[in-house]
Design a protein around this motif. Structure first.
Motif, PDB file in Angstrom:
ATOM      1  N   GLU A 130      -6.658   0.874  -2.277  1.00  0.00           N
ATOM      2  CA  GLU A 130      -5.689   1.619  -3.272  1.00  0.00           C
ATOM      3  C   GLU A 130      -6.607   2.275  -4.569  1.00  0.00           C
ATOM      4  OE1 GLU A 130      -2.580   1.160  -4.527  1.00  0.00           O
ATOM      5  OE2 GLU A 130      -1.479   0.246  -2.779  1.00  0.00           O
ATOM      6  N   LYS A 175       0.188   1.636  -5.154  1.00  0.00           N
ATOM      7  CA  LYS A 175       1.094   1.232  -6.400  1.00  0.00           C
ATOM      8  C   LYS A 175       1.018   2.049  -7.405  1.00  0.00           C
ATOM      9  CE  LYS A 175       0.346  -3.354  -4.515  1.00  0.00           C
ATOM     10  NZ  LYS A 175      -0.163  -4.915  -4.639  1.00  0.00           N
ATOM     11  N   GLN A 176      -0.302   2.751  -7.616  1.00  0.00           N
ATOM     12  CA  GLN A 176      -0.370   3.472  -8.913  1.00  0.00           C
ATOM     13  C   GLN A 176       0.255   4.886  -9.063  1.00  0.00           C
ATOM     14  OE1 GLN A 176      -1.829   2.102 -11.917  1.00  0.00           O
ATOM     15  NE2 GLN A 176      -1.367  -0.164 -10.759  1.00  0.00           N
TER      16      GLN A 176
END
Length: 288
Positions: free
Chosen positions: A76, A105-106
């Protein structure tokens, strides 16, 4: 956390080639250039950092974490910029955003469009119609859009024209201003790194010869030129890899002060470029 990447006693064996007992640290918040001739082991090392290859021995940690238990978390936080297109060639950048974005997610759509505009990339044109430079920019835009903390670049400037290479290096300097990112930049084009790198790690035939700051490299390494008559068993102790010619000798040293003490004003000492260092150290660190 001082080091984003740590390799401890890492070994990977292939038929006719191996990376041997590598200890490598990549400092957080800096650009580390990873240099070596083609076939020296740069891509093998990067694949082990990315967990695309498993080492035969030793330990690889990224962000202080082990891939065995934290692979998704580590990946990630990594952005990978390769020297050619890594996406499906029929896709355009809107397709890539739609497919890649949800995996992180980011991911930030606003950032993505910001970098697409900054890099002057067409949103609706298929990647197979992109130039090599545009493909590399697209990879960089994706890496930055999910706020990657570690950006790994494998020969990103190879095959690019000099103007675009300079443009890329300027971009890298811009994204490093806040020191929240770390860049690990593999290349055999050493002049690129002399502009942007804070640290240099040099691999030769699978062996890491040194990992030093650019300031230390500049302070320690130099070219020494003088008359062949000055060379003997004692004077050569301060030299690495002497090249003899009818007009005199030229050698690399990693100890400028020792050379000054040994030879005084009878030799010429000049700054060694990274290309000079690579050329003279291809055989290893042994003194002549």
């Amino acid at each position: 956390m001082e080091h984003v990447v740590e390799l401890k006693n890492v070994t990977k064996n292939f038929k006719g080639f191996s990376v041997e007992n590598m200890d490598l640290q990549v400092k957080k918040g800096f650009v580390t250039g990873f240099i070596g001739a083609n076939g020296a082991g740069k891509s093998t090392t990067i694949k082990m950092i990315m967990n695309l290859l498993k080492p035969d021995a030793g330990e690889v940690k990224v962000f202080g974490l082990d891939f065995k238990t934290h692979e998704k978390e580590i990946k990630e936080r990594i952005g990978f910029v390769y020297d050619s297109n890594v996406f499906y060639e029929g896709m355009n950048l809107k397709d890539i955003k739609r497919v890649v974005g949800p995996a992180y997610k980011q991911w930030d759509d606003h950032l993505f469009y910001q970098y697409v505009e900054q890099f002057e990339l067409p949103l609706n044109k298929s990647l197979k119609k992109f130039s090599k430079g545009m493909q590399m920019k697209a990879s960089l835009a994706v890496a930055l859009s999910h706020r990657a903390e570690l950006i790994i670049m494998d020969e990103p400037t190879a095959g690019l024209d000099p103007i675009f290479r300079r443009e890329l290096l300027d971009l890298l300097q811009e994204i490093m201003i806040d020191r929240n990112r770390t860049i690990f930049f593999s290349t055999h084009i050493t002049t690129d790194l002399e502009r942007v790198a804070d640290y240099i790690a040099f691999i030769n035939k699978g062996e890491l010869l040194f990992n030093q700051s650019m300031l230390d490299v500049a302070d320690n390494y130099a070219l020494v030129k003088g008359s062949v008559e000055l060379l003997d068993r004692d004077t050569e102790k301060s030299l690495l890899h002497v090249h003899r010619a009818s007009t005199g000798f030229e050698a690399l040293t990693d100890n400028i002060q020792a050379v000054k003490s040994m030879f005084g004003d009878s030799v010429v000492i000049e700054r060694a470029s990274m290309e000079d260092i690579m050329y003279y150290m291809k055989g290893g660190m042994q003194h002549v």
